[in-house]
Design a protein around this motif. Structure first.
Motif, PDB file in Angstrom:
ATOM      1  N   ILE A 202      51.504 -42.894  -0.855  1.00  0.00           N
ATOM      2  CA  ILE A 202      51.076 -43.335   0.476  1.00  0.00           C
ATOM      3  C   ILE A 202      52.071 -42.869   1.535  1.00  0.00           C
ATOM      4  O   ILE A 202      51.683 -42.514   2.654  1.00  0.00           O
ATOM      5  CB  ILE A 202      50.903 -44.867   0.504  1.00  0.00           C
ATOM      6  CG1 ILE A 202      49.595 -45.246  -0.207  1.00  0.00           C
ATOM      7  CG2 ILE A 202      50.905 -45.406   1.929  1.00  0.00           C
ATOM      8  CD1 ILE A 202      49.416 -46.735  -0.419  1.00  0.00           C
ATOM      9  N   ARG A 203      53.360 -42.858   1.196  1.00  0.00           N
ATOM     10  CA  ARG A 203      54.350 -42.393   2.170  1.00  0.00           C
ATOM     11  C   ARG A 203      54.084 -40.945   2.580  1.00  0.00           C
ATOM     12  O   ARG A 203      54.255 -40.579   3.742  1.00  0.00           O
ATOM     13  CB  ARG A 203      55.763 -42.506   1.583  1.00  0.00           C
ATOM     14  CG  ARG A 203      56.362 -43.886   1.693  1.00  0.00           C
ATOM     15  CD  ARG A 203      57.871 -43.863   1.454  1.00  0.00           C
ATOM     16  NE  ARG A 203      58.217 -43.392   0.115  1.00  0.00           N
ATOM     17  CZ  ARG A 203      58.313 -44.181  -0.941  1.00  0.00           C
ATOM     18  NH1 ARG A 203      58.092 -45.493  -0.809  1.00  0.00           N
ATOM     19  NH2 ARG A 203      58.643 -43.682  -2.116  1.00  0.00           N
ATOM     20  N   SER A 204      53.666 -40.119   1.644  1.00  0.00           N
ATOM     21  CA  SER A 204      53.428 -38.713   1.965  1.00  0.00           C
ATOM     22  C   SER A 204      51.994 -38.430   2.417  1.00  0.00           C
ATOM     23  O   SER A 204      51.750 -37.411   3.055  1.00  0.00           O
ATOM     24  CB  SER A 204      53.766 -37.836   0.754  1.00  0.00           C
ATOM     25  OG  SER A 204      53.062 -38.270  -0.387  1.00  0.00           O
ATOM     26  N   HIS A 205      51.059 -39.335   2.098  1.00  0.00           N
ATOM     27  CA  HIS A 205      49.651 -39.122   2.471  1.00  0.00           C
ATOM     28  C   HIS A 205      49.059 -40.433   2.998  1.00  0.00           C
ATOM     29  O   HIS A 205      48.147 -41.010   2.385  1.00  0.00           O
ATOM     30  CB  HIS A 205      48.852 -38.617   1.266  1.00  0.00           C
ATOM     31  CG  HIS A 205      49.373 -37.342   0.700  1.00  0.00           C
ATOM     32  ND1 HIS A 205      49.072 -36.107   1.224  1.00  0.00           N
ATOM     33  CD2 HIS A 205      50.219 -37.110  -0.345  1.00  0.00           C
ATOM     34  CE1 HIS A 205      49.685 -35.166   0.520  1.00  0.00           C
ATOM     35  NE2 HIS A 205      50.394 -35.753  -0.433  1.00  0.00           N
ATOM     36  N   PRO A 206      49.549 -40.913   4.139  1.00  0.00           N
ATOM     37  CA  PRO A 206      49.111 -42.235   4.621  1.00  0.00           C
ATOM     38  C   PRO A 206      47.662 -42.287   5.073  1.00  0.00           C
ATOM     39  O   PRO A 206      47.104 -43.370   5.233  1.00  0.00           O
ATOM     40  CB  PRO A 206      50.062 -42.501   5.802  1.00  0.00           C
ATOM     41  CG  PRO A 206      50.470 -41.146   6.271  1.00  0.00           C
ATOM     42  CD  PRO A 206      50.542 -40.298   5.038  1.00  0.00           C
ATOM     43  N   GLY A 207      47.034 -41.140   5.276  1.00  0.00           N
ATOM     44  CA  GLY A 207      45.658 -41.146   5.751  1.00  0.00           C
ATOM     45  C   GLY A 207      44.607 -41.258   4.657  1.00  0.00           C
ATOM     46  O   GLY A 207      43.414 -41.358   4.967  1.00  0.00           O
ATOM     47  N   ARG A 208      45.003 -41.279   3.386  1.00  0.00           N
ATOM     48  CA  ARG A 208      44.034 -41.374   2.288  1.00  0.00           C
ATOM     49  C   ARG A 208      43.801 -42.842   1.954  1.00  0.00           C
ATOM     50  O   ARG A 208      44.629 -43.495   1.312  1.00  0.00           O
ATOM     51  CB  ARG A 208      44.526 -40.608   1.068  1.00  0.00           C
ATOM     52  CG  ARG A 208      44.516 -39.091   1.284  1.00  0.00           C
ATOM     53  CD  ARG A 208      44.962 -38.382   0.025  1.00  0.00           C
ATOM     54  NE  ARG A 208      43.924 -38.353  -0.978  1.00  0.00           N
ATOM     55  CZ  ARG A 208      43.216 -37.284  -1.321  1.00  0.00           C
ATOM     56  NH1 ARG A 208      43.406 -36.152  -0.688  1.00  0.00           N
ATOM     57  NH2 ARG A 208      42.321 -37.342  -2.272  1.00  0.00           N
ATOM     58  N   GLU A 237      46.713 -50.747  11.174  1.00  0.00           N
ATOM     59  CA  GLU A 237      47.487 -50.313  12.337  1.00  0.00           C
ATOM     60  C   GLU A 237      47.674 -48.800  12.337  1.00  0.00           C
ATOM     61  O   GLU A 237      47.572 -48.150  13.382  1.00  0.00           O
ATOM     62  CB  GLU A 237      48.843 -51.015  12.358  1.00  0.00           C
ATOM     63  CG  GLU A 237      48.761 -52.506  12.677  1.00  0.00           C
ATOM     64  CD  GLU A 237      50.098 -53.214  12.483  1.00  0.00           C
ATOM     65  OE1 GLU A 237      51.089 -52.514  12.153  1.00  0.00           O
ATOM     66  OE2 GLU A 237      50.151 -54.445  12.652  1.00  0.00           O
ATOM     67  N   TYR A 238      47.947 -48.241  11.150  1.00  0.00           N
ATOM     68  CA  TYR A 238      48.132 -46.789  11.079  1.00  0.00           C
ATOM     69  C   TYR A 238      46.857 -46.052  11.496  1.00  0.00           C
ATOM     70  O   TYR A 238      46.904 -45.126  12.320  1.00  0.00           O
ATOM     71  CB  TYR A 238      48.528 -46.372   9.658  1.00  0.00           C
ATOM     72  CG  TYR A 238      48.544 -44.870   9.489  1.00  0.00           C
ATOM     73  CD1 TYR A 238      49.632 -44.118   9.895  1.00  0.00           C
ATOM     74  CD2 TYR A 238      47.437 -44.192   8.955  1.00  0.00           C
ATOM     75  CE1 TYR A 238      49.634 -42.738   9.779  1.00  0.00           C
ATOM     76  CE2 TYR A 238      47.431 -42.810   8.833  1.00  0.00           C
ATOM     77  CZ  TYR A 238      48.533 -42.095   9.243  1.00  0.00           C
ATOM     78  OH  TYR A 238      48.521 -40.722   9.138  1.00  0.00           O
ATOM     79  N   LEU A 239      45.733 -46.442  10.933  1.00  0.00           N
ATOM     80  CA  LEU A 239      44.483 -45.754  11.240  1.00  0.00           C
ATOM     81  C   LEU A 239      44.116 -45.897  12.713  1.00  0.00           C
ATOM     82  O   LEU A 239      43.637 -44.950  13.341  1.00  0.00           O
ATOM     83  CB  LEU A 239      43.359 -46.296  10.359  1.00  0.00           C
ATOM     84  CG  LEU A 239      43.485 -46.016   8.854  1.00  0.00           C
ATOM     85  CD1 LEU A 239      42.403 -46.754   8.083  1.00  0.00           C
ATOM     86  CD2 LEU A 239      43.425 -44.519   8.576  1.00  0.00           C
ATOM     87  N   ARG A 240      44.369 -47.083  13.274  1.00  0.00           N
ATOM     88  CA  ARG A 240      44.034 -47.305  14.680  1.00  0.00           C
ATOM     89  C   ARG A 240      44.957 -46.523  15.606  1.00  0.00           C
ATOM     90  O   ARG A 240      44.500 -45.851  16.531  1.00  0.00           O
ATOM     91  CB  ARG A 240      44.128 -48.794  14.994  1.00  0.00           C
ATOM     92  CG  ARG A 240      43.720 -49.150  16.442  1.00  0.00           C
ATOM     93  CD  ARG A 240      44.109 -50.587  16.748  1.00  0.00           C
ATOM     94  NE  ARG A 240      45.558 -50.741  16.700  1.00  0.00           N
ATOM     95  CZ  ARG A 240      46.169 -51.909  16.506  1.00  0.00           C
ATOM     96  NH1 ARG A 240      45.459 -53.008  16.323  1.00  0.00           N
ATOM     97  NH2 ARG A 240      47.492 -51.974  16.494  1.00  0.00           N
TER      98      ARG A 240
END
Length: 641
Positions: A202-208, A237-240
């Motif tokens: 997740i740290r390297s691919h937070p958008g998946r 929060e990340y996606l928004r």
């Protein structure tokens, strides 16, 4: 995900590689336990390109592109041969046979087996795992496959083209295996054991989102409901904030189940099983598709679509050739696909999409286009068009009853091998060029597309945004269309921007975009949906001197101008100015000619933007109402009046 693999010790897939290569990390030559990481160089880029397509012929133009990109020397073929010789000298130093790299007509090939190349070993393990689904053996095999990855992929390979076009595909293979392995661990009840690996990916691919789902599920099943909900808030929060979207339906359902204390039931194994890519030809960047994608929310162009449909279906006794040309982002591909779906009953032999340019705008090499076409024929018409022994012969023609879409053609020569000859066959070409020679020599029909009519712009924005919201602010929707210059690309971007921000009024969104349309008409998660990227890419295809003339014309010329009007601004004779205007019109950057020309308003705004590439005098002028500098970030809430 750190246990030893469930596999016999004498299985050849478990043996450490002897003399060979590693690409799943920095490019290296290995000899047993010794590893030599190669220095960044052109031969290193060449070797990496060959190893990513082991046992396959890699065309020479593909190799040149990987080594030099768009700035290839005039003696590129000789320089490529020199790189091959340097590489063979490196091989000799480490005892690798000279014939490992083999010249064949059209390119080069490197021989490898799973024991000598970690990429083949990885794919062999994944294929073996597929045959042992949902078993301890599958888990062990996938762990062993992932253990072959050892750091940043090809970090010592100085090839932008390779990292852009191929490294991302390799990463997808790895992530597919990570996802499957996490599913297996969860189904086996090893929820705590899987947490470190999920946090790392997740740290390297937070958008998946799928990895977030697995992490939240693992925490919840471990009795850590508070931590699970904390992770949900993090991904929300990340996606928004980063992408301007909300979590998907599966994540939202997972959150509600945790909040309500519902039992998730036994972990469900995803039906997705990672697929190891076969060792085959260099990747087909044509993105050839025998099943045409749908065009969402298509609106307008009724007259053009009807005319094209009549030209394709009017007579089945002879072939049909239709060209759709126009400026970048004007909607050529969308119209071609929409019309192809409208006439599908007329073409029972199938409809095939073949993209004729790469992502950087370079023309697709002939060898790659030919391979993609043969593969498409094999998938739609069966063994009548073999792809083996005939691979180097003449291209098979478009069969009767088939419609071929040649998308993003950048040279007339690209079309010639695909000219329809069979009765009832048809070819549609989309291009920024005018292709007058094709029309003169082969009798094609040509449609030059412009911007949408105001009512069509309104209909397109309404279809994407939703009728209720548009009905509340019809005037604002029309104002938004004006901001976008009725340009299909810009209209889709603007409507998507508002769709993901339901708290904004259409008027507020239009006001914010109006301040800097060139920078702000861009979706951060898709570089293809960016006015600046699309127009910049089109300008980059033009010779630098002509690009500079385009920027000067945008700054100085009136809305409608002639060669005489531009000659003084460009500092050239009238005749030269006329040649410049015709060249830019052929590239899709101007309309009209030869007496008078026009430039789309949005293209002019782009050319006058501070970020436009060109001479200082062309960069100093901004379109009316623009900010003092570019603003590409997407705010969550634009400033309200």
């Amino acid at each position: 995900m750190t246990h030893a693999p469930d596999q016999p010790a004498d299985d050849p897939l478990c043996r450490p590689p002897a003399l060979g290569f590693r690409v799943l990390g920095p490019l290296a030559i290995v000899d047993g336990t010794d590893e030599v990481i190669l220095q960044p160089s052109k031969p290193t880029s060449l070797l990496a390109t060959l190893l990513l397509h082991p046992n396959s012929v890699v065309p020479t133009d593909h190799l040149r592109q990987s080594i030099w990109g768009e700035r290839q020397p005039s003696t590129a073929n000789a320089a490529l041969h020199t790189c091959i010789q340097r590489l063979r000298r490196v091989f000799a130093r480490y005892g690798i046979a000279d014939h490992t790299i083999e010249y064949v007509p059209g390119g080069y090939r490197i021989a490898a087996v799973p024991e000598s190349l970690d990429l083949l070993r990885f794919r062999s393990l994944v294929r073996t795992a597929q045959a042992r689904k949902a078993s301890p053996a599958e888990t062990g095999l996938l762990r062993e496959a992932l253990s072959l990855w050892r750091g940043p992929l090809l970090a010592n390979v100085p090839s932008d083209a390779l990292h852009r076009d191929e490294v991302s595909q390799l990463m997808e293979e790895r992530l597919s295996v990570v996802e499957r392995l996490a599913d297996l661990e969860l189904s086996a009840g090893r929820c705590l054991e899987v947490l470190p690996d999920l946090r790392a990916v997740i740290r390297s691919h937070p958008g998946r989102e799928r990895f977030w789902e697995q992490l939240i599920e693992a925490l919840h099943r471990s009795g850590r409901q508070v931590d699970a909900l904390t992770e949900y808030r993090r991904v929300k929060e990340y996606l928004r904030d980063e992408l301007g979207v909300y979590p998907g339906a599966r994540l939202q359902r997972l959150e509600m189940a945790i909040l309500r204390g519902h039992d998730l039931g036994p972990p469900a194994l995803s039906r997705h099983v990672p697929t190891a890519l076969p060792a085959g030809p260099a990747p087909d960047r044509s993105r050839c598709s025998p099943s045409l994608p749908l065009v969402p929310s298509f609106r307008g162009r009724e007259a053009e679509s009807s005319a094209i449909a009549r030209e394709l279906t009017g007579t089945q006794s002879e072939p049909a050739l239709v060209v759709l040309s126009g400026a970048p982002g004007i909607g050529k591909t969308a119209l071609a696909l929409h019309t192809a779906h409208q006439v599908r009953e007329t073409f029972p032999g199938g409809r095939v999409l073949l993209r004729m340019s790469r992502d950087d705008g370079a023309p697709l090499p002939t060898a790659e286009a030919a391979h993609a076409w043969r593969e498409a024929l094999a998938g739609t018409t069966g063994p009548r068009h073999p792809t083996g022994g005939e691979a180097h012969g003449p291209l098979p023609p478009v069969p009767a009853g088939m419609l071929l879409l040649l998308d993003e053609v950048v040279r007339t020569e690209q079309v010639l091998p695909f000219l329809p000859t069979e009765p009832g066959s048809a070819v549609v070409v989309t291009t920024r060029l005018r292709l007058a020679g094709l029309a003169a020599g082969h009798g094609c029909r040509v449609h030059r597309l412009g911007t949408l009519a105001p009512d069509d712009s309104f209909a397109l924005v309404t279809a994407i945004l939703g009728g209720t919201r548009a009905e509340r602010e019809p005037g604002a929707v029309r104002a938004l269309s004006e901001v976008c210059g009725h340009y299909p690309l810009a209209l889709r971007i603007a409507a998507a921007f508002l769709l993901t921000r339901p708290e904004l009024t259409v008027e507020e969104g239009a006001d914010w975009l109006r301040q800097d349309p060139v920078s702000r008409l861009s979706l951060p998660d898709d570089s293809a949906l960016s006015v600046r990227q699309v127009f910049g890419g089109a300008l980059a295809r033009v010779d630098r001197w002509f690009a500079e003339q385009f920027l000067l014309i945008a700054r100085s010329a009136r809305q409608r101008f002639s060669a005489d009007d531009c000659a003084s601004a460009l500092g050239v004779a009238d005749r030269t100015a006329g040649a410049v205007l015709e060249h830019l019109a052929e590239a899709g950057l101007l309309e009209g000619g030869p007496r008078h020309y026009t430039m789309h308003g949005l293209l002019r705004a782009f050319a006058c933007h501070p970020d436009a590439v060109g001479p200082p005098e062309a960069r100093d002028v901004s379109p009316a109402g623009s900010d003092s500098g570019p603003t590409s970030a997407w705010p969550v809430h634009p400033r309200r009046p």
